[in-house]
Design an enzyme around this catalytic site. Structure first.
Site, PDB file in Angstrom:
ATOM      1  CE1 TYR A  40      -3.627   2.668   0.807  1.00 52.04           C
ATOM      2  CE2 TYR A  40      -1.990   3.477   2.365  1.00 52.04           C
ATOM      3  CZ  TYR A  40      -3.165   3.663   1.666  1.00 52.04           C
ATOM      4  OH  TYR A  40      -3.862   4.838   1.805  1.00 52.04           O
ATOM      5  CE  LYS A  47      -2.094   7.043  -1.024  1.00 48.78           C
ATOM      6  NZ  LYS A  47      -3.283   7.569  -1.745  1.00 48.78           N
TER       7      LYS A  47
END
Length: 343
Positions: free
Chosen positions: A136, A140
């Protein structure tokens, strides 16, 4: 009057941004999302796929400011994260440029600079990390780079960009933190605390995160010092990590943890679980509660200096951590108690 598009506007943060824009009297508010999850006659909805340029360009037509809040939740696979957080963000940048959008505010993550080591009063001079602990935050980071590169690679671009890096978002309608705490308590997992419980971290109430986003959009123009910058946004009052879940436990009548399991023990258990999850991936996808990232994240000291946001954006928290916890408690008691009791 400016027109706004909130990409991911049906999600947790995105919907709060939409509501804040409407509350201050904005008349041209649009949402782009993969599905419509609520009704509001004051909003124009655009249903589409962030990975498809044509879908985004239709939504960006006539828009001045875009907030990019869309992202899959934690616990998904790298391929999905990459396709949305990286490919989708790259497509959105192109759509903004092709459509003449003036501003793009990207919702990043404070963990783009987190590799498992403690962060004490960290600021924006911290570099991206060489090795992320989860997909994740890796994606990002790549998404943030794609946005900020607009200012770096094309100083004369008509699209002004910046990134907001919230830390530990919580609040009413949260679908991750508080529900996980309360479901864990319902299942009897509240008896255990991993680590000493003394590590400080930032929890940031949802209204403060929204406030940071709106300030960025209100103040950012091409050529300004905000263009091309990243900003940490927090409540500016770090507390021990376990204060939040313990507050949630006790608010719903559950006991606080009785047993502390040493971090070293949980680290190797999580390492083993991650190994077997990876081993079984070709056969079956598993989303375990205990992961290496979660163990490290919940045991590390992680809090940030927000002087840059104070200076450039005029940011300061508008809701304290305690008031935010009280509001979150009250909302969950009304809206989620039945859901939690069924788990």
């Amino acid at each position: 009057m400016k027109s706004y598009l909130v990409v991911g506007g049906c999600g947790f943060l995105g919907r709060y941004i939409v509501e804040a824009l409407l509350a201050r009297g904005e008349k041209k508010v649009h949402i782009f999302d993969i599905r419509k999850s609520f009704e509001d006659d004051r909003v124009t909805f655009h249903i589409g796929d962030i990975r498809k340029l044509e879908d985004l360009e239709r939504a960006c037509k006539g828009i001045d400011t875009v907030f990019h809040t869309a992202s899959p939740t934690h616990g998904m696979g790298y391929d999905l994260y990459y396709s949305v957080n990286v490919t989708g963000t790259e497509m959105l940048v192109k759509a903004c440029q092709n459509s003449g959008v003036a501003q793009l505010v990207y919702t990043s993550s404070s963990s783009v600079v987190f590799n498992g080591a403690d962060i004490v009063n960290g600021d924006e001079t911290l570099p991206y990390v060489g090795q992320h602990l989860d997909p994740y935050n890796k994606t990002k980071e790549l998404g943030e780079r794609a946005v900020l590169d607009v200012a770096t690679n094309d100083p004369n671009s008509k699209l002004a960009v910046c990134a907001i890096r919230p830390a530990g978002i919580f609040g009413p309608r949260d679908v991750q933190g508080w529900p996980q705490f309360l479901i864990a308590a319902k299942e009897g997992k509240n008896k255990f605390m991993f680590g000493t419980g003394k590590n400080l971290c930032d929890w940031t109430y949802i209204d403060n995160v929204v406030h940071g986003h709106l300030l960025a959009a209100d103040k950012m123009v091409p050529g300004s010092k905000i263009n091309g910058q990243a900003y940490f946004i927090t409540n500016d009052e770090p507390i021990p990590f376990w204060n939040m879940p313990i507050y949630a436990y006790e608010a719903f009548g559950y006991e606080k943890p009785k047993f502390k399991i040493p971090f070293a023990v949980m680290y190797y258990i999580a390492l083993l679980i991650d190994f077997f999850v990876a081993l079984l991936k070709p056969i079956k996808t598993i989303h375990p509660t205990i992961t290496l990232f979660r163990m490290v994240y919940t045991n590390a000291t992680r809090y940030f200096n927000i002087n840059k946001a104070k200076r450039d954006l005029g940011y300061k928290p508008i809701v304290s951590v305690q008031e935010g916890m009280d509001r979150t408690r009250d909302w969950f008691k009304i809206n989620y108690s039945q859901f939690i009791n069924k788990k």
